[in-house]
Structures are given as C-alpha cells and as structure tokens.
Design a protein around this motif. Structure first.
Motif, PDB file in Angstrom:
ATOM      1  N   GLY A 195       0.856  -1.190   0.000  1.00  0.00           N
ATOM      2  CA  GLY A 195       0.000   0.000   0.000  1.00  0.00           C
ATOM      3  C   GLY A 195       0.888   1.233   0.000  1.00  0.00           C
ATOM      4  O   GLY A 195       1.953   1.233   0.621  1.00  0.00           O
ATOM      5  N   THR A 196       0.468   2.290  -0.676  1.00  0.00           N
ATOM      6  CA  THR A 196       1.369   3.439  -0.840  1.00  0.00           C
ATOM      7  C   THR A 196       0.732   4.765  -0.441  1.00  0.00           C
ATOM      8  O   THR A 196       1.179   5.816  -0.909  1.00  0.00           O
ATOM      9  CB  THR A 196       1.873   3.551  -2.297  1.00  0.00           C
ATOM     10  OG1 THR A 196       0.751   3.838  -3.142  1.00  0.00           O
ATOM     11  CG2 THR A 196       2.576   2.302  -2.765  1.00  0.00           C
ATOM     12  N   TYR A 197      -0.290   4.722   0.420  1.00  0.00           N
ATOM     13  CA  TYR A 197      -0.883   6.001   0.831  1.00  0.00           C
ATOM     14  C   TYR A 197       0.053   6.718   1.809  1.00  0.00           C
ATOM     15  O   TYR A 197       0.607   6.099   2.715  1.00  0.00           O
ATOM     16  CB  TYR A 197      -2.247   5.775   1.522  1.00  0.00           C
ATOM     17  CG  TYR A 197      -2.772   7.071   2.046  1.00  0.00           C
ATOM     18  CD1 TYR A 197      -3.360   7.974   1.174  1.00  0.00           C
ATOM     19  CD2 TYR A 197      -2.585   7.437   3.378  1.00  0.00           C
ATOM     20  CE1 TYR A 197      -3.778   9.211   1.630  1.00  0.00           C
ATOM     21  CE2 TYR A 197      -3.002   8.678   3.836  1.00  0.00           C
ATOM     22  CZ  TYR A 197      -3.594   9.560   2.957  1.00  0.00           C
ATOM     23  OH  TYR A 197      -3.992  10.787   3.401  1.00  0.00           O
ATOM     24  N   SER A 198       0.233   8.018   1.652  1.00  0.00           N
ATOM     25  CA  SER A 198       0.874   8.801   2.724  1.00  0.00           C
ATOM     26  C   SER A 198       0.427  10.247   2.594  1.00  0.00           C
ATOM     27  O   SER A 198       0.174  10.731   1.491  1.00  0.00           O
ATOM     28  CB  SER A 198       2.406   8.717   2.672  1.00  0.00           C
ATOM     29  OG  SER A 198       2.912   9.360   1.529  1.00  0.00           O
ATOM     30  N   ASP A 199       0.364  10.941   3.737  1.00  0.00           N
ATOM     31  CA  ASP A 199      -0.026  12.354   3.715  1.00  0.00           C
ATOM     32  C   ASP A 199       1.094  13.209   3.142  1.00  0.00           C
ATOM     33  O   ASP A 199       0.856  14.189   2.468  1.00  0.00           O
ATOM     34  CB  ASP A 199      -0.318  12.843   5.140  1.00  0.00           C
ATOM     35  CG  ASP A 199      -1.669  12.363   5.620  1.00  0.00           C
ATOM     36  OD1 ASP A 199      -2.546  12.148   4.773  1.00  0.00           O
ATOM     37  OD2 ASP A 199      -1.833  12.183   6.846  1.00  0.00           O
ATOM     38  N   ASP A 200       2.338  12.839   3.482  1.00  0.00           N
ATOM     39  CA  ASP A 200       3.458  13.644   2.988  1.00  0.00           C
ATOM     40  C   ASP A 200       4.615  12.739   2.548  1.00  0.00           C
ATOM     41  O   ASP A 200       4.447  11.522   2.480  1.00  0.00           O
ATOM     42  CB  ASP A 200       3.902  14.670   4.042  1.00  0.00           C
ATOM     43  CG  ASP A 200       3.848  14.090   5.427  1.00  0.00           C
ATOM     44  OD1 ASP A 200       4.107  12.879   5.546  1.00  0.00           O
ATOM     45  OD2 ASP A 200       3.542  14.828   6.382  1.00  0.00           O
ATOM     46  N   ASN A 201       5.749  13.359   2.247  1.00  0.00           N
ATOM     47  CA  ASN A 201       6.914  12.615   1.729  1.00  0.00           C
ATOM     48  C   ASN A 201       6.527  11.709   0.560  1.00  0.00           C
ATOM     49  O   ASN A 201       6.990  10.570   0.461  1.00  0.00           O
ATOM     50  CB  ASN A 201       7.558  11.775   2.836  1.00  0.00           C
ATOM     51  CG  ASN A 201       8.125  12.650   3.946  1.00  0.00           C
ATOM     52  OD1 ASN A 201       8.568  13.764   3.689  1.00  0.00           O
ATOM     53  ND2 ASN A 201       8.084  12.156   5.161  1.00  0.00           N
TER      54      ASN A 201
END
Ligand SMILES: NC(=O)c1ccc[n+]([C@@H]2O[C@H](COP(=O)([O-])OP(=O)(O)OC[C@H]3O[C@@H](n4cnc5c(N)ncnc54)[C@H](OP(=O)(O)O)[C@@H]3O)[C@@H](O)[C@H]2O)c1
Length: 273
Positions: free
Chosen positions: A12-18
């Motif tokens: 999974g590749t969700y992220s808020d930042d970076n």
C-alpha cells in the motif's frame, strides 16, 4: 478460488506527505519480492510510484499495478464517461504505463453514479487500458447493483479488513461471487499491536504482531493484503509473513476476537447509510 494471476501480497502506498519517498520504497519492495503495488489518483504519488516501477530490475509483466479513481473528494459535478476515461488515462500517464492491471472505483458515494461510471470502466476494460475492474468500499447491495451494470467481471473488492474488522459478510460475498477481497489497512494502522491475542501468538512463533495479522488474513481463501510501510526493515519483515504458517488454534483465537475497530470511517462511508 478466483483467477490466480494475482499476487496476494502487495504494497500500500498512501501517505499524507513525503510522497516522493515512494519512488525508492517501491523500487526496494520490488527488489525484496513484492509483485503487487497499490496506489490511487487521490494519493497524489503515482508519478513517484511509476519512477520506482521503472527503476526496479523487475519486468513490467511480472508486476501487478493497481490504482483507483472516482473519489468522493474530487470536486465538481459527477464525472461523465469522457471524464472517467480522461481520469484513467491521467493515472497511466503519471505512472508511465500503457496499461494498469486493475483500476478500482475508489468510493461508491459522492460523485459516483453507477450508470455513468461503470460503463466507462467497461470501455477501459474492453480496450485493454485496464486488465481488471476493481471496486472499493462497496456494500453487498452496491456490489449487486454494480454487477447488474458491468459487463466486465469484478476481479477484486478492496475494503478495510484485519483482526479487529473481520468482514465476514463481504468475505462470504467475495467467495460466492468468485472475486478477491483485498484487505486494506491490514495492520489496522498499528492498532493490532495493542491486541493481546495477536501479541501472544507473535511471541509463541517468535515473529512480529504485523506478521501475525498478515498471515491470518492470508490464511483466508481469496484474500489479499496491501500493508503500507515507508520503513525498509518493515518492508522486508512484512513480506516474510507469507512464510508464517499459523496453526488451527491461532486462527481460531483470532477468528474469535469480537472487539471491533474501523480505522477508515467517514460519515459518507456507505456502511453508515
Ligand atoms: N481503498 C481505500 O479506500 C483505502 C483506504 C485506506 C487504505 N488503503 C490502502 O491500504 C494501504 C494500507 O493501509 P493503511 O496505510 O491505512 O494502514 P496499514 O497498512 O494497516 O498500517 C500502516 C502503518 O503501520 C506501520 N507498519 C507497517 N509495517 C509495520 C511493522 N512491521 N511494524 C510496525 N509498524 C508497521 C506503518 O508505519 P511505517 O511506515 O513506520 O512502517 C504505518 O504507520 C494504504 O497504503 C492504501 O494503499 C485503501
């Protein structure tokens, strides 16, 4: 069992930042054996995921890439067929691919209108832009409605699933309708580390609680997992969960957990209607 050209272990590749970190993480994941990468238009990282796919030494045809479009937060009026085709082609362009293995309908609420969206997915499927159609965050009723319209088979349904949200009904539905159930937030975003039953089983086998949660999910027929991590050690140890065989007592103990925790629970979730 549904079609078997589907790697049951994905990233999974969700992220808020970076978001740019995903280029390196996706490349590392492929190098340590991941063959399924999950992203979405709304994650705003497809170009970095694409960079990782391009830089890895694994052939495109050996990787299952899924992305998602049609999100409740996309502003503006409900998309028409041309908008959906353009959105899908935008995903491909950012990923640097000429097809994706699966395109999900991300949320069946908000801008989603089944009579407009699903024929566009059929068109993408027929022209080979997408190899499979996926749905995400549906209820059994919405799955029934979708299948009445779709000509393409539903290949997978992606929902939150872990020991604290066991999704028996949607799992039964997936089994009966011969599609995969893809477990998102398979570590309950870290909540499973606070579950004593999981910790005890981890101690018994000398493994991590994350591995226990993932192995429990993989012990279920037609279930796939997409844990997210930006940490190289976790990347490696999570994928090793595929080698962990839980015994019947372990599975019974986890199956019997009745406490529930839903991590992704917006008011617009169709299960809240
Ligand atoms: N379809 C949808 O609507 C939907 C909704 C939510 C999620 N998803 C998909 O599902 C994927 C996974 O779900 P998620 O991101 O919500 O949560 P998750 O995979 O359950 O948990 C991710 C969290 O667990 C940590 N983690 C991972 N492996 C670990 C380990 N071995 N030991 C300790 N901590 C560990 C990660 O931190 P570190 O980075 O430090 O490892 C991160 O904080 C998403 O990235 C996305 O692709 C889809």
């Amino acid at each position: 069992m549904p079609a078997n050209d589907f790697p049951q272990f994905g990233l999974g590749t969700y992220s808020d930042d970076n978001k740019d970190y995903w280029a390196g993480i996706v490349e590392s994941a492929l190098e340590v054996g991941y063959r399924h990468i999950d992203t979405a238009q709304i994650y705003d990282n497809e170009e970095y995921v694409g960079e990782g796919l391009k830089n890895a030494s694994v052939s495109r045809e050996d990787i299952f890439v899924s992305t998602k479009t049609v999100h409740v937060d996309v502003p503006g009026p409900s998309p028409d067929t041309e908008d959906i085709l353009a959105a899908a082609n935008g995903c491909l362009e950012r990923l640097g691919l000429d097809y994706v293995d699966m395109l999900y309908v991300h949320w069946p609420v908000g801008v989603y209108d089944h009579e407009t969206v699903l024929p566009a997915y059929d068109r993408l499927y027929e022209e080979g832009t997408i190899r499979h159609v996926g749905l995400s965050n549906f209820t059994p009723e919405l799955l029934d409605e979708a299948q009445e319209i779709l000509s393409a088979p539903v290949f997978a349904h992606q929902v939150e699933m872990h020991p604290l949200l066991q999704q028996e009904e949607l799992h039964r539905y997936a089994y009966e309708h011969d599609h995969w159930l893809v477990a998102y937030s398979p570590l309950a975003q870290g909540e499973i580390f606070n579950v004593p039953e999981i910790q005890e089983i981890a101690d018994k086998h000398g493994v991590s609680p994350a591995q226990v949660s993932l192995a429990w999910l993989l012990s279920k027929e037609n279930v796939a997992v997409i844990p997210r991590t930006m940490n190289e050690d976790h990347l490696q140890s999570n994928v090793e969960a595929q080698d962990l065989e839980l015994d019947a007592d372990d599975i019974t103990t986890i199956d019997a957990i009745e406490r529930e925790k839903r991590c992704i629970d917006p008011d617009h979730g169709p299960w809240n209607k």
